[in-house]
Design a protein around this motif. Structure first.
Motif, PDB file in Angstrom:
ATOM      1  N   ALA A   1     -28.913 -40.354  12.579  1.00 51.50           N
ATOM      2  CA  ALA A   1     -28.349 -39.035  12.880  1.00 51.50           C
ATOM      3  C   ALA A   1     -26.913 -39.135  13.369  1.00 51.50           C
ATOM      4  O   ALA A   1     -26.235 -38.119  13.526  1.00 51.50           O
ATOM      5  CB  ALA A   1     -29.207 -38.331  13.924  1.00 51.50           C
ATOM      6  N   GLY A   2     -26.450 -40.340  13.629  1.00 56.90           N
ATOM      7  CA  GLY A   2     -25.073 -40.508  14.085  1.00 56.90           C
ATOM      8  C   GLY A   2     -24.856 -40.099  15.531  1.00 56.90           C
ATOM      9  O   GLY A   2     -23.726 -39.835  15.940  1.00 56.90           O
ATOM     10  N   ASP A   3     -25.918 -40.043  16.308  1.00 58.46           N
ATOM     11  CA  ASP A   3     -25.752 -39.626  17.695  1.00 58.46           C
ATOM     12  C   ASP A   3     -25.996 -40.776  18.674  1.00 58.46           C
ATOM     13  O   ASP A   3     -26.083 -40.579  19.874  1.00 58.46           O
ATOM     14  CB  ASP A   3     -26.694 -38.457  18.024  1.00 58.46           C
ATOM     15  CG  ASP A   3     -28.148 -38.846  17.889  1.00 58.46           C
ATOM     16  OD1 ASP A   3     -28.429 -39.911  17.291  1.00 58.46           O
ATOM     17  OD2 ASP A   3     -29.002 -38.098  18.383  1.00 58.46           O
ATOM     18  N   GLU A   4     -26.112 -41.986  18.140  1.00 53.40           N
ATOM     19  CA  GLU A   4     -26.414 -43.125  18.986  1.00 53.40           C
ATOM     20  C   GLU A   4     -25.761 -44.368  18.406  1.00 53.40           C
ATOM     21  O   GLU A   4     -25.819 -44.582  17.197  1.00 53.40           O
ATOM     22  CB  GLU A   4     -27.929 -43.336  19.020  1.00 53.40           C
ATOM     23  CG  GLU A   4     -28.522 -43.441  20.399  1.00 53.40           C
ATOM     24  CD  GLU A   4     -30.030 -43.628  20.329  1.00 53.40           C
ATOM     25  OE1 GLU A   4     -30.496 -44.633  20.855  1.00 53.40           O
ATOM     26  OE2 GLU A   4     -30.707 -42.763  19.736  1.00 53.40           O
ATOM     27  N   PHE A   5     -25.136 -45.172  19.257  1.00 54.73           N
ATOM     28  CA  PHE A   5     -24.585 -46.437  18.764  1.00 54.73           C
ATOM     29  C   PHE A   5     -24.595 -47.479  19.868  1.00 54.73           C
ATOM     30  O   PHE A   5     -24.860 -47.167  21.028  1.00 54.73           O
ATOM     31  CB  PHE A   5     -23.172 -46.252  18.208  1.00 54.73           C
ATOM     32  CG  PHE A   5     -22.140 -45.902  19.256  1.00 54.73           C
ATOM     33  CD1 PHE A   5     -21.882 -44.582  19.569  1.00 54.73           C
ATOM     34  CD2 PHE A   5     -21.437 -46.896  19.932  1.00 54.73           C
ATOM     35  CE1 PHE A   5     -20.935 -44.245  20.537  1.00 54.73           C
ATOM     36  CE2 PHE A   5     -20.486 -46.571  20.901  1.00 54.73           C
ATOM     37  CZ  PHE A   5     -20.245 -45.247  21.198  1.00 54.73           C
ATOM     38  N   SER A   6     -24.315 -48.716  19.476  1.00 54.66           N
ATOM     39  CA  SER A   6     -24.274 -49.800  20.450  1.00 54.66           C
ATOM     40  C   SER A   6     -22.884 -50.391  20.511  1.00 54.66           C
ATOM     41  O   SER A   6     -22.177 -50.438  19.506  1.00 54.66           O
ATOM     42  CB  SER A   6     -25.247 -50.912  20.070  1.00 54.66           C
ATOM     43  OG  SER A   6     -26.557 -50.450  20.202  1.00 54.66           O
ATOM     44  N   LEU A   7     -22.506 -50.829  21.694  1.00 57.36           N
ATOM     45  CA  LEU A   7     -21.294 -51.600  21.860  1.00 57.36           C
ATOM     46  C   LEU A   7     -21.728 -53.033  22.118  1.00 57.36           C
ATOM     47  O   LEU A   7     -22.437 -53.303  23.089  1.00 57.36           O
ATOM     48  CB  LEU A   7     -20.481 -51.081  23.052  1.00 57.36           C
ATOM     49  CG  LEU A   7     -19.781 -49.738  22.894  1.00 57.36           C
ATOM     50  CD1 LEU A   7     -19.238 -49.274  24.227  1.00 57.36           C
ATOM     51  CD2 LEU A   7     -18.653 -49.823  21.874  1.00 57.36           C
ATOM     52  N   LEU A   8     -21.342 -53.934  21.235  1.00 61.19           N
ATOM     53  CA  LEU A   8     -21.706 -55.334  21.415  1.00 61.19           C
ATOM     54  C   LEU A   8     -20.553 -56.061  22.098  1.00 61.19           C
ATOM     55  O   LEU A   8     -19.451 -56.154  21.551  1.00 61.19           O
ATOM     56  CB  LEU A   8     -22.021 -55.982  20.071  1.00 61.19           C
ATOM     57  CG  LEU A   8     -23.103 -55.265  19.251  1.00 61.19           C
ATOM     58  CD1 LEU A   8     -23.313 -55.959  17.917  1.00 61.19           C
ATOM     59  CD2 LEU A   8     -24.409 -55.204  20.028  1.00 61.19           C
ATOM     60  N   ILE A   9     -20.843 -56.546  23.288  1.00 61.50           N
ATOM     61  CA  ILE A   9     -19.799 -57.173  24.091  1.00 61.50           C
ATOM     62  C   ILE A   9     -20.054 -58.671  24.123  1.00 61.50           C
ATOM     63  O   ILE A   9     -21.120 -59.119  24.547  1.00 61.50           O
ATOM     64  CB  ILE A   9     -19.813 -56.612  25.530  1.00 61.50           C
ATOM     65  CG1 ILE A   9     -19.697 -55.082  25.497  1.00 61.50           C
ATOM     66  CG2 ILE A   9     -18.695 -57.214  26.364  1.00 61.50           C
ATOM     67  CD1 ILE A   9     -19.912 -54.428  26.839  1.00 61.50           C
ATOM     68  N   GLU A  10     -19.048 -59.442  23.655  1.00 63.34           N
ATOM     69  CA  GLU A  10     -19.298 -60.879  23.587  1.00 63.34           C
ATOM     70  C   GLU A  10     -18.969 -61.589  24.897  1.00 63.34           C
ATOM     71  O   GLU A  10     -19.817 -62.269  25.457  1.00 63.34           O
ATOM     72  CB  GLU A  10     -18.518 -61.490  22.428  1.00 63.34           C
ATOM     73  CG  GLU A  10     -19.303 -62.619  21.832  1.00 63.34           C
ATOM     74  CD  GLU A  10     -19.019 -62.765  20.352  1.00 63.34           C
ATOM     75  OE1 GLU A  10     -19.103 -63.889  19.884  1.00 63.34           O
ATOM     76  OE2 GLU A  10     -18.705 -61.759  19.680  1.00 63.34           O
ATOM     77  N   ASN A  11     -17.748 -61.389  25.375  1.00 61.60           N
ATOM     78  CA  ASN A  11     -17.427 -61.998  26.670  1.00 61.60           C
ATOM     79  C   ASN A  11     -17.205 -60.874  27.654  1.00 61.60           C
ATOM     80  O   ASN A  11     -16.129 -60.312  27.716  1.00 61.60           O
ATOM     81  CB  ASN A  11     -16.142 -62.815  26.592  1.00 61.60           C
ATOM     82  CG  ASN A  11     -16.150 -63.700  25.385  1.00 61.60           C
ATOM     83  OD1 ASN A  11     -17.084 -64.451  25.182  1.00 61.60           O
ATOM     84  ND2 ASN A  11     -15.123 -63.582  24.560  1.00 61.60           N
ATOM     85  N   ASN A  12     -18.208 -60.590  28.412  1.00 60.72           N
ATOM     86  CA  ASN A  12     -18.088 -59.510  29.369  1.00 60.72           C
ATOM     87  C   ASN A  12     -17.215 -59.969  30.528  1.00 60.72           C
ATOM     88  O   ASN A  12     -17.603 -60.826  31.304  1.00 60.72           O
ATOM     89  CB  ASN A  12     -19.490 -59.140  29.859  1.00 60.72           C
ATOM     90  CG  ASN A  12     -19.456 -58.062  30.891  1.00 60.72           C
ATOM     91  OD1 ASN A  12     -18.384 -57.576  31.239  1.00 60.72           O
ATOM     92  ND2 ASN A  12     -20.619 -57.700  31.384  1.00 60.72           N
TER      93      ASN A  12
END
Lengths: 145, 180
Positions: B99-110
């Motif tokens: 639905a395009g209302d949810e996504f993830s942010l993938l963080i490699e080196n926080n």
């Protein structure tokens, strides 16, 4: 050319700050009534402008003129609104309004942790800096007699 | 006295280690104060929220960006401009919901967790939970009600740190009293 007065409203319509320089005629009502009237009109113009526009709006409502003065309007995506009244000789001052936002409001209100963001601004530092900035503008000086 | 080291550097930028270590000290203090992971998460989120509602103004003032038209644009700006500007990283945007209302942010080196080893017995602690609050607070100020939470965390042995953002609703402009 000259600048008459300036309003800053937050996203809820609270008047955070008001200051006037060369205003010679008062509205004949209490200041809080006047703020409400101003905000109500801005709100209505915004919705009017976006409904009537024949094409997609980019910036929306920018300014209007009467035969005696010009009202300039600037709104950030966070809903902060700056309204400035000047005489008719003043052109587009969007950059100036953005500077007031980024160099004065953000700098001396947002970054000051004791300033509440939803209450009228009482910081003297902010008031001084804003006054200095406005008085330094090229289109501020000449006082009309 | 040589000041050459600082010449040409944005005076608003500080050493990232200073920030990381200060944040670490904050979390350590909260853990001592509350002794309960969930409560610490809550406090971190609250602080983040308070930071976010101010940070957004700084962000808007420096970027002159206009309002986003959809959530995808928002996601792009968060990762490529926001994270870049404040943390110096660019998380990958992925895992869009249909639905395009949810996504993830993938963080490699926080950067918040640079020198951190989670002590045993803190499985519920989201060390970087401040970020959730910051994102929530900042987006709320641009009229987006968004749910933000950690679903994976490298500190807990996952391969990657994943922040999930879910768009809930658009907050409407306040209408002044007596208007309709």
């Amino acid at each position: 050319m000259t600048i008459y007065n300036l309003h800053i409203f937050d996203r809820n319509g609270t008047c955070l700050y008001y200051v006037e320089w060369n205003r010679r005629k008062s509205a004949g009502m209490s200041q809080s009534e006047e703020f409400k009237l101003m905000y109500g009109m801005i709100h209505s113009i915004k919705s009017f402008v976006s409904r009537i526009s024949p094409t997609d709006l980019k910036d929306g409502f920018l300014n209007f003129k009467t035969n005696r003065y010009k009202l300039h309007f600037f709104e950030t995506p966070s809903g902060l609104k700056i309204v400035i009244n000047t005489d008719l000789g003043v052109g587009n001052i969007r950059d100036t309004l953005h500077q007031i936002y980024s160099n004065i409001y953000v700098e001396y209100v947002v970054r000051n942790p004791v300033c509440d963001l939803d209450k009228p601004i009482t910081s003297e530092l902010f008031q001084t800096k804003l006054d200095e900035f406005i008085r330094g503008l090229p289109f501020f000086p000449s006082r009309i007699n | 006295m040589s000041r050459q080291g600082t010449r040409g550097v944005d005076p608003r930028k500080v050493n990232g280690e200073l920030f990381t270590l200060t944040y670490g000290a904050l979390v350590a203090q909260l853990l001592r104060d509350y002794e309960d992971d969930d409560e610490v998460n809550k406090q971190l989120e609250k602080m983040g929220y308070n930071i976010g509602v101010r940070l957004i103004e700084d962000f808007l003032a420096r970027n002159n960006s206009s309002r986003c038209n959809d959530f995808r644009e928002t996601a792009d700006i968060i990762s490529k401009v926001g994270f870049k500007m404040y943390l110096g990283i660019t998380p990958v945007v992925s895992n869009w919901s249909p639905a395009g209302d949810e996504f993830s942010l993938l963080i490699e080196n926080n950067p918040l967790a640079d020198f951190v080893e989670l002590p045993p017995g803190h499985n519920n602690l989201n060390f970087s939970n401040l970020l959730c609050g910051v994102l929530k607070g900042a987006l709320e100020m641009v009229q987006m009600d968004v749910d933000v939470r950690f679903v994976q965390d490298q500190l807990k042995g996952d391969n990657i740190t994943e922040l999930r953002l879910k768009f809930l609703r658009r907050l409407e402009d306040a209408i002044p009293v007596g208007e309709d």
